[in-house]
Design a protein around this motif. Structure first.
Motif, PDB file in Angstrom:
ATOM      1  N   ALA A 174      56.428  34.903  26.609  1.00 50.52           N
ATOM      2  CA  ALA A 174      54.980  34.967  26.862  1.00 50.52           C
ATOM      3  C   ALA A 174      54.749  35.308  28.323  1.00 50.52           C
ATOM      4  CB  ALA A 174      54.324  33.632  26.528  1.00 50.52           C
ATOM      5  N   LEU A 175      53.897  36.296  28.557  1.00 47.62           N
ATOM      6  CA  LEU A 175      53.574  36.719  29.923  1.00 47.62           C
ATOM      7  C   LEU A 175      52.097  36.447  30.179  1.00 47.62           C
ATOM      8  CD1 LEU A 175      56.205  38.270  29.177  1.00 47.62           C
ATOM      9  CD2 LEU A 175      55.332  40.186  30.490  1.00 47.62           C
ATOM     10  N   ASP A 176      51.812  35.843  31.317  1.00 50.57           N
ATOM     11  CA  ASP A 176      50.433  35.514  31.697  1.00 50.57           C
ATOM     12  C   ASP A 176      50.162  36.263  33.006  1.00 50.57           C
ATOM     13  OD1 ASP A 176      47.986  34.249  31.930  1.00 50.57           O
ATOM     14  OD2 ASP A 176      48.806  32.286  32.493  1.00 50.57           O
ATOM     15  N   LEU A 177      49.254  37.261  32.967  1.00 46.24           N
ATOM     16  CA  LEU A 177      49.066  38.160  34.109  1.00 46.24           C
ATOM     17  C   LEU A 177      47.938  37.682  35.026  1.00 46.24           C
ATOM     18  CD1 LEU A 177      49.281  41.628  32.290  1.00 46.24           C
ATOM     19  CD2 LEU A 177      51.133  40.129  33.009  1.00 46.24           C
ATOM     20  N   HIS A 178      48.266  37.548  36.306  1.00 45.20           N
ATOM     21  CA  HIS A 178      47.293  37.047  37.287  1.00 45.20           C
ATOM     22  C   HIS A 178      47.266  37.905  38.537  1.00 45.20           C
ATOM     23  CE1 HIS A 178      46.389  32.906  35.682  1.00 45.20           C
ATOM     24  NE2 HIS A 178      47.392  33.276  34.896  1.00 45.20           N
ATOM     25  N   GLY A 179      46.355  37.516  39.435  1.00 48.62           N
ATOM     26  CA  GLY A 179      46.329  38.059  40.791  1.00 48.62           C
ATOM     27  C   GLY A 179      46.165  36.885  41.736  1.00 48.62           C
ATOM     28  N   ALA A 180      46.741  36.973  42.941  1.00 45.14           N
ATOM     29  CA  ALA A 180      46.608  35.858  43.890  1.00 45.14           C
ATOM     30  C   ALA A 180      46.318  36.391  45.286  1.00 45.14           C
ATOM     31  CB  ALA A 180      47.880  35.014  43.909  1.00 45.14           C
ATOM     32  N   GLU A 181      45.665  35.571  46.079  1.00 51.57           N
ATOM     33  CA  GLU A 181      45.303  35.915  47.445  1.00 51.57           C
ATOM     34  C   GLU A 181      46.545  36.279  48.265  1.00 51.57           C
ATOM     35  OE1 GLU A 181      44.574  33.193  45.732  1.00 51.57           O
ATOM     36  OE2 GLU A 181      42.552  32.470  46.142  1.00 51.57           O
ATOM     37  N   THR A 182      46.348  37.133  49.261  1.00 54.28           N
ATOM     38  CA  THR A 182      47.474  37.484  50.139  1.00 54.28           C
ATOM     39  C   THR A 182      47.790  36.334  51.106  1.00 54.28           C
ATOM     40  OG1 THR A 182      46.032  38.493  51.790  1.00 54.28           O
ATOM     41  CG2 THR A 182      46.879  39.938  50.068  1.00 54.28           C
ATOM     42  N   MET A 183      46.813  35.399  51.271  1.00 54.97           N
ATOM     43  CA  MET A 183      47.035  34.245  52.159  1.00 54.97           C
ATOM     44  C   MET A 183      47.587  33.041  51.407  1.00 54.97           C
ATOM     45  SD  MET A 183      43.718  34.480  54.648  1.00 54.97           S
ATOM     46  CE  MET A 183      44.285  33.283  55.845  1.00 54.97           C
ATOM     47  N   PHE A 184      47.878  33.216  50.116  1.00 52.20           N
ATOM     48  CA  PHE A 184      48.400  32.133  49.290  1.00 52.20           C
ATOM     49  C   PHE A 184      49.899  32.377  49.095  1.00 52.20           C
ATOM     50  CE2 PHE A 184      48.829  30.257  44.889  1.00 52.20           C
ATOM     51  CZ  PHE A 184      48.656  28.936  45.291  1.00 52.20           C
ATOM     52  N   PRO A 185      50.743  31.368  49.330  1.00 56.18           N
ATOM     53  CA  PRO A 185      52.191  31.635  49.271  1.00 56.18           C
ATOM     54  C   PRO A 185      52.701  32.101  47.903  1.00 56.18           C
ATOM     55  CG  PRO A 185      51.742  29.299  49.744  1.00 56.18           C
ATOM     56  CD  PRO A 185      50.428  30.006  49.772  1.00 56.18           C
ATOM     57  N   VAL A 186      52.051  31.628  46.822  1.00 61.53           N
ATOM     58  CA  VAL A 186      52.524  32.041  45.494  1.00 61.53           C
ATOM     59  C   VAL A 186      51.812  33.341  45.099  1.00 61.53           C
ATOM     60  CG1 VAL A 186      52.927  31.303  43.106  1.00 61.53           C
ATOM     61  CG2 VAL A 186      52.906  29.614  44.941  1.00 61.53           C
ATOM     62  N   THR A 187      52.231  34.433  45.731  1.00 59.70           N
ATOM     63  CA  THR A 187      51.642  35.742  45.418  1.00 59.70           C
ATOM     64  C   THR A 187      52.771  36.762  45.364  1.00 59.70           C
ATOM     65  OG1 THR A 187      49.855  37.278  45.959  1.00 59.70           O
ATOM     66  CG2 THR A 187      51.106  36.411  47.828  1.00 59.70           C
ATOM     67  N   LEU A 213      43.600  42.809  57.761  1.00 57.16           N
ATOM     68  CA  LEU A 213      44.524  43.617  58.556  1.00 57.16           C
ATOM     69  C   LEU A 213      44.830  42.911  59.888  1.00 57.16           C
ATOM     70  CD1 LEU A 213      46.061  46.268  58.468  1.00 57.16           C
ATOM     71  CD2 LEU A 213      44.108  47.388  59.537  1.00 57.16           C
ATOM     72  N   LYS A 214      43.773  42.346  60.494  1.00 63.15           N
ATOM     73  CA  LYS A 214      43.973  41.591  61.746  1.00 63.15           C
ATOM     74  C   LYS A 214      44.877  40.377  61.499  1.00 63.15           C
ATOM     75  CE  LYS A 214      39.755  42.589  64.311  1.00 63.15           C
ATOM     76  NZ  LYS A 214      38.407  42.087  64.597  1.00 63.15           N
ATOM     77  N   LEU A 215      44.607  39.664  60.397  1.00 63.98           N
ATOM     78  CA  LEU A 215      45.408  38.472  60.077  1.00 63.98           C
ATOM     79  C   LEU A 215      46.871  38.832  59.805  1.00 63.98           C
ATOM     80  CD1 LEU A 215      42.867  36.543  57.841  1.00 63.98           C
ATOM     81  CD2 LEU A 215      43.689  35.819  60.081  1.00 63.98           C
ATOM     82  N   SER A 216      47.086  39.991  59.191  1.00 59.64           N
ATOM     83  CA  SER A 216      48.476  40.397  58.901  1.00 59.64           C
ATOM     84  C   SER A 216      49.233  40.622  60.209  1.00 59.64           C
ATOM     85  CB  SER A 216      48.508  41.637  58.017  1.00 59.64           C
ATOM     86  OG  SER A 216      48.294  42.790  58.782  1.00 59.64           O
ATOM     87  N   LYS A 217      48.523  41.123  61.226  1.00 59.57           N
ATOM     88  CA  LYS A 217      49.188  41.346  62.527  1.00 59.57           C
ATOM     89  C   LYS A 217      49.548  40.021  63.200  1.00 59.57           C
ATOM     90  CE  LYS A 217      47.367  45.929  63.065  1.00 59.57           C
ATOM     91  NZ  LYS A 217      46.116  46.645  63.288  1.00 59.57           N
ATOM     92  N   LYS A 218      48.854  38.948  62.805  1.00 54.68           N
ATOM     93  CA  LYS A 218      49.188  37.607  63.323  1.00 54.68           C
ATOM     94  C   LYS A 218      50.129  36.873  62.362  1.00 54.68           C
ATOM     95  CE  LYS A 218      44.596  37.003  65.495  1.00 54.68           C
ATOM     96  NZ  LYS A 218      44.871  37.295  66.882  1.00 54.68           N
ATOM     97  N   ASN A 219      50.700  37.601  61.399  1.00 55.62           N
ATOM     98  CA  ASN A 219      51.630  37.025  60.410  1.00 55.62           C
ATOM     99  C   ASN A 219      51.033  35.883  59.589  1.00 55.62           C
ATOM    100  OD1 ASN A 219      53.805  38.726  61.006  1.00 55.62           O
ATOM    101  ND2 ASN A 219      54.292  37.489  62.821  1.00 55.62           N
ATOM    102  N   LYS A 220      49.759  36.017  59.235  1.00 57.54           N
ATOM    103  CA  LYS A 220      49.111  34.953  58.454  1.00 57.54           C
ATOM    104  C   LYS A 220      49.144  35.247  56.949  1.00 57.54           C
ATOM    105  CE  LYS A 220      47.621  32.600  62.063  1.00 57.54           C
ATOM    106  NZ  LYS A 220      48.459  31.474  62.485  1.00 57.54           N
ATOM    107  N   LEU A 221      49.627  36.417  56.553  1.00 59.60           N
ATOM    108  CA  LEU A 221      49.629  36.762  55.130  1.00 59.60           C
ATOM    109  C   LEU A 221      51.033  36.622  54.550  1.00 59.60           C
ATOM    110  CD1 LEU A 221      47.391  39.982  55.145  1.00 59.60           C
ATOM    111  CD2 LEU A 221      46.686  37.595  55.219  1.00 59.60           C
TER     112      LEU A 221
END
Ligand SMILES: [Zn+2]
Length: 387
Positions: free
Chosen positions: A210-223, A307-315
């Motif tokens: 069984a596959l359950d398809l989701h999407g998760a935030e880029t700031m959430f570790p389980v993504t 994009l700014k947050l990614s440069k601060k390694n927050k994603l």
């Protein structure tokens, strides 16, 4: 006196007019139906209430599409829109339903798993009610829903949701979240009936995976990952390695926590013989903080704040000015789903499932999602389902 009455009446008329003008788009949104063209592989269509009669006649009942191959084999169930504000999974299912040919075994698809959640929106977040995917025949309009079921369908919420049967205390809102109400009850709250029906389907149809398809935030570790319990971990690891080496994208494996109840990747494995997998593709639209929640943002995943947050390694994922386009997210879901089916089939040849004619990651990135969607106006009317 007369003057005061006139002012009061005028104010009441204005308030009523604002309420009606605000309610009409929400009413239309709730009753909007997505046309699904049943492609050459669809052999029959059932309703989820067939496995739980207490769902019948409710806004939570939803269509279940069977794609049965000529050769005997195993069975795979794929669910999307468990969270109806994570639409990449729904688009992947539409592509499968409209194009796939199953040679061996059976695919069972539930494109709008939380049908009630797709008929509402997120109050206060300014979500667009719809979004459109470009195709060669015009724009295909789809509905943007919410994470939780519509309160009109299940209400009131308790102070705390006591999970059944583990009695774990969960947030009140999770009583309307079909990724917390597994394994469910035949006569429980409506969302527990939805998950119970799916459990019954898996048990009675002897579903292998069984596959359950989701999407998760880029700031959430389980993504950008596959969540798998112990019994599915080996296959998930093989899939992760395969897509990285052969298709060039990351999709790591996250273990399903034993102590966190109600989730599909935990309860399906514990309450049936089915191997569960939960797929997460990044969806920047769900992140906070971002700019406005526009239709374009659903599609391209581009946001200057992220994009700014990614440069601060927050994603927790790589993020560039290219954002995270829908084509890439749907492509990941497609390749990971096909590879889970493939890896399972290799290990269990008697229960193999063989699916043909479905685009993989590189096809979807090259051609776009819309390339694979059929025009419902040109399809044979008896093959068009509205869900
Ligand atoms: Zn989700």
């Amino acid at each position: 006196m007369r003057r005061i009455n006139l002012i009061k009446t005028s104010m009441a008329v204005v308030v009523l007019a604002v309420m009606v003008a605000g309610a009409i788009p929400l009413y239309k949104h709730r009753h909007f139906q997505i046309p699904i063209v049943a492609g050459p592989g669809v052999t029959r269509v059932a309703w989820l209430s067939d496995w739980c009669p207490a769902l019948k006649g409710t806004m939570a009942d939803t269509q279940v599409f069977f794609m049965e191959g000529k050769l005997p084999g195993g069975k795979a169930l794929i669910m999307s829109n468990t969270h109806a504000n994570e639409p990449a999974g729904l688009l992947m299912e539409l592509i499968f339903l409209e194009n796939a040919v199953v040679e061996r075994g059976t695919l069972i698809l539930i494109p709008e798993f939380n049908r009630s959640a797709s008929s509402t929106t997120r109050p206060g977040d300014g979500y667009p009610l719809y979004f459109s995917v470009k195709t060669s025949w015009g724009a295909m309009k789809l509905r943007m829903g919410n994470r939780d079921a519509h309160p009109l369908d299940q209400w009131p919420d308790p102070d705390v949701y006591i999970h059944y049967p583990d009695k774990q205390l969960l947030s009140f809102i999770d009583i309307r979240n079909t990724n917390r109400t597994w394994p469910g009850r035949a006569r429980g709250p409506l969302m527990e009936r939805v998950t119970y029906a799916a459990m019954e389907l898996m048990r009675k149809e002897k579903v292998d995976i069984a596959l359950d398809l989701h999407g998760a935030e880029t700031m959430f570790p389980v993504t950008n990952c596959i969540v798998a319990p112990e019994k599915s971990a080996r296959i998930a690891t093989m899939v992760s390695l395969y897509v990285k080496a052969r298709e060039g994208f990351d999709n790591h494996v996250e273990p399903s926590p034993v102590g966190f109840r109600g989730l599909s990747h935990r309860e399906i494995g514990d309450y049936s013989g089915t191997l569960p997998f939960l797929l997460e593709a990044p969806i920047p639209f769900l992140d906070q903080p971002t700019g406005p929640k526009t239709e374009q943002f659903i599609l391209d995943g581009k946001d200057p704040l992220l994009l700014k947050l990614s440069k601060k390694n927050k994603l927790f994922v790589a993020y560039t000015a290219e954002g995270w386009p829908m084509d890439k997210r749907v492509g990941q879901h497609s390749s990971v789903s096909l590879e889970i089916i493939n890896q399972y089939s290799k290990k269990n040849p008697v229960r193999a499932i063989q699916v043909l004619n479905v685009p993989r990651y590189k096809d979807l990135v090259a051609n776009g999602v819309g390339f694979y969607l059929q025009d419902p106006a040109k399809a044979e009317p008896s093959r068009v389902y509205h869900n």
